[in-house]
Design an enzyme around this catalytic site. Structure first.
Site, PDB file in Angstrom:
ATOM      1  N   LYS A  32      51.028  59.907  32.834  1.00 35.98           N
ATOM      2  CA  LYS A  32      49.950  59.363  33.621  1.00 35.98           C
ATOM      3  C   LYS A  32      49.995  57.860  33.293  1.00 35.98           C
ATOM      4  O   LYS A  32      50.022  57.396  32.001  1.00 35.98           O
ATOM      5  CB  LYS A  32      48.720  59.758  33.393  1.00 35.98           C
ATOM      6  CG  LYS A  32      48.466  61.215  33.999  1.00 35.98           C
ATOM      7  CD  LYS A  32      46.929  61.616  33.706  1.00 35.98           C
ATOM      8  CE  LYS A  32      46.765  62.857  34.047  1.00 35.98           C
ATOM      9  NZ  LYS A  32      45.538  63.494  33.253  1.00 35.98           N
TER      10      LYS A  32
ATOM     11  N   GLY B  74      39.230  69.647  27.862  1.00 42.07           N
ATOM     12  CA  GLY B  74      38.820  69.899  26.484  1.00 42.07           C
ATOM     13  C   GLY B  74      37.486  69.295  26.182  1.00 42.07           C
ATOM     14  O   GLY B  74      37.050  68.454  26.890  1.00 42.07           O
TER      15      GLY B  74
ATOM     16  N   ARG C  50      48.445  56.085  24.753  1.00 36.88           N
ATOM     17  CA  ARG C  50      47.390  56.774  24.214  1.00 36.88           C
ATOM     18  C   ARG C  50      48.423  57.853  23.128  1.00 36.88           C
ATOM     19  O   ARG C  50      49.265  58.350  23.564  1.00 36.88           O
ATOM     20  CB  ARG C  50      46.958  57.764  25.134  1.00 36.88           C
ATOM     21  CG  ARG C  50      46.153  58.815  24.681  1.00 36.88           C
ATOM     22  CD  ARG C  50      45.537  59.623  25.635  1.00 36.88           C
ATOM     23  NE  ARG C  50      44.780  60.652  24.842  1.00 36.88           N
ATOM     24  CZ  ARG C  50      44.729  62.196  25.150  1.00 36.88           C
ATOM     25  NH1 ARG C  50      45.473  62.620  26.322  1.00 36.88           N
ATOM     26  NH2 ARG C  50      44.127  62.859  24.484  1.00 36.88           N
TER      27      ARG C  50
ATOM     28  N   ASN D 209      49.786  57.765  29.192  1.00 40.61           N
ATOM     29  CA  ASN D 209      49.068  58.656  28.751  1.00 40.61           C
ATOM     30  C   ASN D 209      50.181  59.788  28.942  1.00 40.61           C
ATOM     31  O   ASN D 209      50.377  60.338  30.048  1.00 40.61           O
ATOM     32  CB  ASN D 209      47.853  59.140  29.331  1.00 40.61           C
ATOM     33  CG  ASN D 209      47.287  60.280  28.801  1.00 40.61           C
ATOM     34  OD1 ASN D 209      47.772  61.043  27.849  1.00 40.61           O
ATOM     35  ND2 ASN D 209      46.240  60.611  29.344  1.00 40.61           N
TER      36      ASN D 209
ATOM     37  N   GLU E  76      38.759  55.681  29.269  1.00 39.93           N
ATOM     38  CA  GLU E  76      39.872  55.613  27.865  1.00 39.93           C
ATOM     39  C   GLU E  76      40.798  54.368  27.998  1.00 39.93           C
ATOM     40  O   GLU E  76      41.370  53.911  27.227  1.00 39.93           O
ATOM     41  CB  GLU E  76      40.321  56.871  27.393  1.00 39.93           C
ATOM     42  CG  GLU E  76      39.218  58.091  27.082  1.00 39.93           C
ATOM     43  CD  GLU E  76      39.926  59.512  27.167  1.00 39.93           C
ATOM     44  OE1 GLU E  76      40.552  59.929  26.274  1.00 39.93           O
ATOM     45  OE2 GLU E  76      39.667  60.031  28.146  1.00 39.93           O
TER      46      GLU E  76
ATOM     47  N   ARG F 213      40.326  76.969  25.685  1.00 38.19           N
ATOM     48  CA  ARG F 213      40.098  77.219  24.218  1.00 38.19           C
ATOM     49  C   ARG F 213      38.828  77.907  23.640  1.00 38.19           C
ATOM     50  O   ARG F 213      37.986  77.355  24.212  1.00 38.19           O
ATOM     51  CB  ARG F 213      40.358  75.822  23.574  1.00 38.19           C
ATOM     52  CG  ARG F 213      41.695  74.993  23.726  1.00 38.19           C
ATOM     53  CD  ARG F 213      41.741  73.827  22.798  1.00 38.19           C
ATOM     54  NE  ARG F 213      42.789  73.080  23.447  1.00 38.19           N
ATOM     55  CZ  ARG F 213      42.476  71.765  23.628  1.00 38.19           C
ATOM     56  NH1 ARG F 213      41.473  71.136  23.720  1.00 38.19           N
ATOM     57  NH2 ARG F 213      43.599  70.940  24.138  1.00 38.19           N
TER      58      ARG F 213
ATOM     59  N   GLU G 268      30.241  64.296  33.427  1.00 42.31           N
ATOM     60  CA  GLU G 268      29.565  63.266  34.366  1.00 42.31           C
ATOM     61  C   GLU G 268      29.361  63.639  35.877  1.00 42.31           C
ATOM     62  O   GLU G 268      28.617  63.047  36.540  1.00 42.31           O
ATOM     63  CB  GLU G 268      30.819  62.278  34.650  1.00 42.31           C
ATOM     64  CG  GLU G 268      31.638  61.516  33.621  1.00 42.31           C
ATOM     65  CD  GLU G 268      32.658  61.032  33.743  1.00 42.31           C
ATOM     66  OE1 GLU G 268      33.373  61.229  34.794  1.00 42.31           O
ATOM     67  OE2 GLU G 268      33.365  60.723  32.604  1.00 42.31           O
ATOM     68  N   ASN G 269      29.778  64.915  36.131  1.00 46.00           N
ATOM     69  CA  ASN G 269      29.613  65.447  37.444  1.00 46.00           C
ATOM     70  C   ASN G 269      28.792  66.450  37.738  1.00 46.00           C
ATOM     71  O   ASN G 269      28.468  67.045  38.896  1.00 46.00           O
ATOM     72  CB  ASN G 269      31.196  65.787  38.193  1.00 46.00           C
ATOM     73  CG  ASN G 269      32.040  64.561  38.057  1.00 46.00           C
ATOM     74  OD1 ASN G 269      31.574  63.623  38.613  1.00 46.00           O
ATOM     75  ND2 ASN G 269      33.168  64.501  37.526  1.00 46.00           N
TER      76      ASN G 269
ATOM     77  N   HIS H 128      39.659  62.868  21.082  1.00 42.28           N
ATOM     78  CA  HIS H 128      38.785  62.275  22.162  1.00 42.28           C
ATOM     79  C   HIS H 128      38.087  61.147  21.632  1.00 42.28           C
ATOM     80  O   HIS H 128      37.025  60.493  22.123  1.00 42.28           O
ATOM     81  CB  HIS H 128      37.539  63.137  22.454  1.00 42.28           C
ATOM     82  CG  HIS H 128      38.083  64.531  23.460  1.00 42.28           C
ATOM     83  ND1 HIS H 128      37.430  65.529  23.443  1.00 42.28           N
ATOM     84  CD2 HIS H 128      39.017  64.622  24.546  1.00 42.28           C
ATOM     85  CE1 HIS H 128      38.035  66.249  24.454  1.00 42.28           C
ATOM     86  NE2 HIS H 128      39.081  65.785  24.931  1.00 42.28           N
TER      87      HIS H 128
HETATM   88  P1  ADP Z   1      40.560  66.573  31.414  1.00 42.83           P
HETATM   89  O1  ADP Z   1      39.900  66.793  30.314  1.00 42.83           O
HETATM   90  O2  ADP Z   1      41.665  67.202  31.716  1.00 42.83           O
HETATM   91  O3  ADP Z   1      40.622  65.067  31.546  1.00 42.83           O
HETATM   92  P2  ADP Z   1      38.441  66.507  33.292  1.00 42.83           P
HETATM   93  O4  ADP Z   1      37.691  65.430  32.237  1.00 42.83           O
HETATM   94  O5  ADP Z   1      38.448  65.974  34.636  1.00 42.83           O
HETATM   95  O6  ADP Z   1      39.329  66.950  32.597  1.00 42.83           O
HETATM   96  O7  ADP Z   1      37.345  67.555  33.322  1.00 42.83           O
HETATM   97  C1  ADP Z   1      37.649  68.677  34.176  1.00 42.83           C
HETATM   98  C2  ADP Z   1      36.425  69.761  34.540  1.00 42.83           C
HETATM   99  O8  ADP Z   1      35.496  69.012  35.284  1.00 42.83           O
HETATM  100  C3  ADP Z   1      36.820  71.007  35.042  1.00 42.83           C
HETATM  101  O9  ADP Z   1      36.258  71.998  34.486  1.00 42.83           O
HETATM  102  C4  ADP Z   1      36.056  70.851  36.477  1.00 42.83           C
HETATM  103  O10 ADP Z   1      35.935  71.855  37.037  1.00 42.83           O
HETATM  104  C5  ADP Z   1      34.897  70.026  35.944  1.00 42.83           C
HETATM  105  N1  ADP Z   1      34.264  69.453  36.935  1.00 42.83           N
HETATM  106  C6  ADP Z   1      34.543  67.984  37.773  1.00 42.83           C
HETATM  107  N2  ADP Z   1      33.792  68.038  38.754  1.00 42.83           N
HETATM  108  C7  ADP Z   1      32.911  68.960  38.629  1.00 42.83           C
HETATM  109  C8  ADP Z   1      31.471  69.149  39.298  1.00 42.83           C
HETATM  110  N3  ADP Z   1      30.994  68.320  40.273  1.00 42.83           N
HETATM  111  N4  ADP Z   1      30.807  70.300  38.693  1.00 42.83           N
HETATM  112  C9  ADP Z   1      31.418  71.096  37.753  1.00 42.83           C
HETATM  113  N5  ADP Z   1      32.216  70.655  37.037  1.00 42.83           N
HETATM  114  C10 ADP Z   1      33.074  69.705  37.534  1.00 42.83           C
END
Ligand code: ADP
Length: 384
Positions: free
Chosen positions: A19, A187, A65, A12, A358, A216, A307-308, A155
């Site tokens: 990566k 994104g 990618r 990637n 991905e 963005r 996810e988080n 995406h």
């Molecule tokens: P990318 O699009 O670069 O792959 P990610 O999918 O890892 O990025 O997403 C990054 C975002 O996810 C950031 O805004 C980060 O703060 C947020 N994030 C990760 N863990 C948490 C969490 N526990 N709570 C809120 N936001 C989170």
């Protein structure tokens, strides 16, 4: 017949780093052997990758990618000179992203030599099923004809993975995969997936359109571009850059593009406003896509935020009770299992949380493309 097992190096290429993951892939199984990141690309970068992967296993093939596949690429392809040329032609449509992908492919071909199979997997490909009324902008048609100005969407690999995983979790066939997939990371994009196919998506000709993102703006009145240019004495190109890199969560909060950071600053009104705008925009798209699809069975959260962050998921869904969605607070607040339903069983519109992967899909596509080109498994094994 011997079953094909391939070690695929998934690459990637970003603007300044590369990566990688080495994934061992077979028809029904996969194992992640190693992963990492190196700066720049060129011989040194690939030597480091070889160094870091050498204890994990041989590299049989490389999967790349690629951000933009234009109208030409509706699925993943084995890379040859002609394909590389066509990917280069898409640079015009994605000047910020495709040069890195092209440089990564060129460097990998030089380093590994012409005999190492390489496959390109496009972020745009999954959205090739958008109908014309969804992908065209309402501007003079000749501009589409001359320059291919249209919605492509991005995406796609993540949305496609999520749709597949949802199907497995719910044990439904592809024809019954009716979901709104929400990839919320740095994104962000939404995809309306009906019968397993993308029928609309929020990113456009470039990844700037749609949801509020880390830096963005997403959607805005196009007249704002000329207005900012005039007031701030900027070129159109500068304004585009401002909308891509100084806007979104960062621009509104004036603090950070990082959702986790903003969430921690509960007494910062602008940080909280940015979060509210973020959630509101997602909720608006869910409503729009429910209309576009004639209803859906589920919404699916993925990406770093999706996810988080139970809090963001709950805030997005708050107000969707009218559509039949009620979040199960207990299921929303745990991480276990990572891929799970987070709505109550009584909800007629379900919500799921699915960890995107991905790289796995890129490895699977690489295996599939090489098999399609080389014929049977035995022939494949003989060649590699
Ligand atoms: P990318 O699009 O670069 O792959 P990610 O999918 O890892 O990025 O997403 C990054 C975002 O996810 C950031 O805004 C980060 O703060 C947020 N994030 C990760 N863990 C948490 C969490 N526990 N709570 C809120 N936001 C989170």
């Amino acid at each position: 017949m011997e079953v094909a097992v391939l070690n695929v190096l998934v690459l990637n290429a970003g603007s300044s780093s590369l990566k990688f993951q080495l994934i061992q892939i077979a028809h029904e199984s996969q194992e992640r052997l190693c992963r990492g990141e190196v700066e720049h690309f060129g011989n040194d970068a690939f030597k480091r990758i070889l160094d870091e992967t050498k204890n994990a296993g041989e590299i049989d093939a490389v999967g790349h990618r690629v951000v933009h596949g234009g109208e030409r690429f509706s699925e993943s392809v084995a890379i040859d000179d002609e394909v590389l040329k066509q990917i280069e032609e898409c640079v015009d449509l994605a000047p910020l992203h495709n040069p890195a992908s092209v440089a990564g492919i060129r460097a990998a071909r030089t380093f590994f030599g012409p005999d190492k199979p390489q496959v390109a997997v496009f972020d745009t490909a999954f959205h090739h099923t958008l109908p014309q009324h969804a992908y065209l902008y309402a501007i003079p048609y000749r501009l589409y004809e001359s320059y291919r100005i249209r919605r492509y969407g991005f995406h796609g690999t993540s949305h496609r993975y999520v749709a597949q995983r949802y199907r497995k979790l719910r044990n439904v066939p592809v024809e019954q995969t009716n979901i709104i997939s929400l990839h919320l990371g740095n994104g962000c994009s939404a995809a309306a997936i009906r019968a397993g196919k993308s029928i609309d998506t929020s990113m456009g000709m470039t990844p700037l359109e749609g949801l509020v993102m880390g830096t963005r703006s997403g959607d805005l009145d196009p007249a704002v571009v000329a207005f900012i240019a005039e007031k701030e004495h900027l070129s159109a190109h500068d304004v585009e850059k401002l909308l891509n890199t100084e806007s979104g969560l960062l621009g509104v909060s004036g603090r950070s593009s990082d959702m986790r950071n903003l969430a921690q600053h509960r007494d910062d009104a602008r940080a909280q406003l940015a979060i509210e705008m973020f959630c509101y925009r997602v909720r608006k798209y869910i409503g729009a896509y429910l209309g576009a699809m004639g209803g859906a069975d589920a919404i699916v959260f993925t990406g770093g935020i999706g996810e988080n962050s139970p809090e963001i998921r709950a805030r997005i869904c708050d107000g969707l009770q009218f559509a039949g969605l009620t979040i199960d607070t207990g299921k929303n607040n745990t991480n276990d299992p990572p891929d799970r339903q987070i709505s109550t069983d009584a909800s007629t519109l379900a919500a799921y949380c699915i960890r995107t992967d991905e790289e796995l899909l890129i490895a699977q596509d690489t295996l599939r493309c090489i098999m399609a080109r080389n014929g049977t498994d035995e022939q494949l094994r003989g060649r590699l």
